[in-house]
Design an enzyme around this catalytic site. Structure first.
Site, PDB file in Angstrom:
ATOM      1  N   ASP A   1       7.361  -4.218 -14.350  1.00 38.12           N
ATOM      2  CA  ASP A   1       7.645  -4.281 -12.910  1.00 38.12           C
ATOM      3  C   ASP A   1       9.048  -3.728 -12.675  1.00 38.12           C
ATOM      4  OD1 ASP A   1       7.434  -5.044 -10.174  1.00 38.12           O
ATOM      5  OD2 ASP A   1       8.620  -6.832 -10.585  1.00 38.12           O
ATOM      6  N   SER A   2       9.334  -3.486 -11.409  1.00 35.14           N
ATOM      7  CA  SER A   2      10.674  -3.025 -11.037  1.00 35.14           C
ATOM      8  C   SER A   2      11.726  -4.109 -11.280  1.00 35.14           C
ATOM      9  CB  SER A   2      10.680  -2.657  -9.567  1.00 35.14           C
ATOM     10  OG  SER A   2      10.278  -3.778  -8.797  1.00 35.14           O
TER      11      SER A   2
ATOM     12  N   CYS B   1       3.880  -3.867 -10.701  1.00 32.37           N
ATOM     13  CA  CYS B   1       4.605  -3.449  -9.493  1.00 32.37           C
ATOM     14  C   CYS B   1       3.675  -2.652  -8.568  1.00 32.37           C
ATOM     15  CB  CYS B   1       5.769  -2.567  -9.940  1.00 32.37           C
ATOM     16  SG  CYS B   1       6.782  -1.966  -8.607  1.00 32.37           S
TER      17      CYS B   1
ATOM     18  N   GLU C   1      14.227 -13.219  -3.598  1.00 28.21           N
ATOM     19  CA  GLU C   1      15.211 -13.174  -4.693  1.00 28.21           C
ATOM     20  C   GLU C   1      16.387 -14.109  -4.430  1.00 28.21           C
ATOM     21  OE1 GLU C   1      15.816  -9.167  -6.089  1.00 28.21           O
ATOM     22  OE2 GLU C   1      13.765  -9.241  -6.853  1.00 28.21           O
TER      23      GLU C   1
ATOM     24  N   CYS D   1       2.616  -6.744  -2.812  1.00 25.42           N
ATOM     25  CA  CYS D   1       3.956  -6.718  -3.429  1.00 25.42           C
ATOM     26  C   CYS D   1       4.061  -7.914  -4.370  1.00 25.42           C
ATOM     27  CB  CYS D   1       5.023  -6.797  -2.346  1.00 25.42           C
ATOM     28  SG  CYS D   1       6.699  -6.915  -2.987  1.00 25.42           S
TER      29      CYS D   1
ATOM     30  N   HIS E   1       6.348  -9.913  -5.017  1.00 26.42           N
ATOM     31  CA  HIS E   1       7.097 -11.102  -4.577  1.00 26.42           C
ATOM     32  C   HIS E   1       6.328 -11.979  -3.582  1.00 26.42           C
ATOM     33  CE1 HIS E   1      10.193  -8.690  -6.366  1.00 26.42           C
ATOM     34  NE2 HIS E   1      11.167  -9.529  -6.038  1.00 26.42           N
TER      35      HIS E   1
HETATM   36  N1  DGL Z   1       7.902  -4.908  -7.444  1.00 28.67           N
HETATM   37  C1  DGL Z   1       7.942  -4.256  -6.155  1.00 28.67           C
HETATM   38  C2  DGL Z   1       6.520  -4.124  -5.621  1.00 28.67           C
HETATM   39  O1  DGL Z   1       5.625  -4.857  -5.994  1.00 28.67           O
HETATM   40  C3  DGL Z   1       8.791  -5.028  -5.160  1.00 28.67           C
HETATM   41  C4  DGL Z   1      10.274  -4.931  -5.410  1.00 28.67           C
HETATM   42  C5  DGL Z   1      10.800  -3.529  -5.369  1.00 28.67           C
HETATM   43  O2  DGL Z   1      10.902  -2.915  -4.286  1.00 28.67           O
HETATM   44  O3  DGL Z   1      11.093  -3.018  -6.431  1.00 28.67           O
HETATM   45  O4  DGL Z   1       6.276  -3.261  -4.819  1.00 28.67           O
END
Ligand code: DGL
Length: 261
Positions: A6-7, A69, A148, A180, A182
């Site tokens: 993931d990011s 992600c 976050e 997403c 989160h």
């Molecule tokens: N992990 C990213 C997503 O699911 C969210 C956070 C980001 O923008 O990196 O799109």
């Protein structure tokens, strides 16, 4: 080992779901915490980062990849599949599969980062199966930093969620995809604000179901995976805040190991 990337730290919602369904499988996680967020970056950058994330996990011994992600899945899946000769599962298709499965529902809202919503990938995939469905996207860029910050139950968060969902409510959606990593952490607030008649699809749950199904259908891959129930967490930057979010998501203290990309 199953490699999940993931990011940042949000993809641990996917690890949580995968662990729940497949507790014995060894998991390698990489969160690109030094370069997060991806949702505000250009296509070229997201693709480059996703390739590097995948390479790192493969070097560490991953035998299949799960792209947790949504942003990377939306933009980089095609490149990753062309480039790497291992099974790659992304997060969009499983959520789409759930969305199209109920013939009585046909108005879908998708929330995610700007990059995910602007990519139009959810709409394209939904319409490829059920062209009569209506799909409405709404970028919700403030929700990632709120999660976050740990503002999961604050009044301000509720207000922002309500504001973001307003246009989708007025379109009378009957399905809402949480596109997403989160957003599963805000699922209760989101469900309350959008209304209980709307079916909320958690893309992390959908993805973990698809991992389970994939392994059932591919015993050759399954038999090669180690099953000692271990989890290793690599990140490109370690901070106290990331440790805190990781604990909030996995409900246990985890050791984040720093790696240089
Ligand atoms: N992990 C990213 C997503 O699911 C969210 C956070 C980001 O923008 O990196 O799109």
């Amino acid at each position: 080992m199953i490699g999940v990337f993931d990011s940042g730290i949000g993809g641990l919602t996917v690890v949580r779901a995968v662990k729940h369904h497949l507790p014995d499988y060894d998991i390698l996680y990489f969160g690109d915490t030094a370069r997060t967020p991806y949702g505000t970056k250009s296509r070229e950058t997201v693709i480059r980062y996703a390739i590097e994330d995948a390479e790192l996990l493969l070097q560490k011994g991953a035998q299949m990849l799960v792209v947790a992600c949504n942003t990377a899945s939306s933009i980089a899946t095609k490149t990753l599949k062309e480039r790497f000769d291992v099974p790659i599962l992304e997060v969009i298709s499983p959520a789409v599969k759930m969305a199209v499965s109920d013939p009585k529902r046909r108005r879908v809202g998708v929330i995610g980062t700007r990059a995910t919503v602007n990519s139009g990938v959810y709409e394209d995939k939904i319409k490829a199966v059920r062209p009569e469905m209506k799909v409405y996207g709404e970028p919700c860029p403030l929700l990632v930093p709120l999660v976050e910050e740990g503002w999961l139950k604050k009044g301000e968060t509720r207000k922002i969620v309500k504001k973001y969902l307003h246009p989708l409510k007025s379109k009378q959606i009957d399905i809402l995809i949480l596109g997403c990593t989160h957003y599963p952490l805000l699922k209760e607030i989101i469900q309350a604000k959008i209304g209980k008649r709307v079916k909320v699809i958690d893309s992390s749950e959908a993805l973990s179901n698809s991992v389970t199904e994939f392994l059932r259908q591919n015993p050759d891959v399954d038999s090669r995976l180690k099953k000692n129930g271990t989890c290793q967490f690599y990140v490109s930057d370690v901070t106290d805040q990331f440790q805190k979010i990781a604990k909030a998501i996995l409900r246990t203290v985890v050791t984040l190991e720093h790696v240089e990309l």
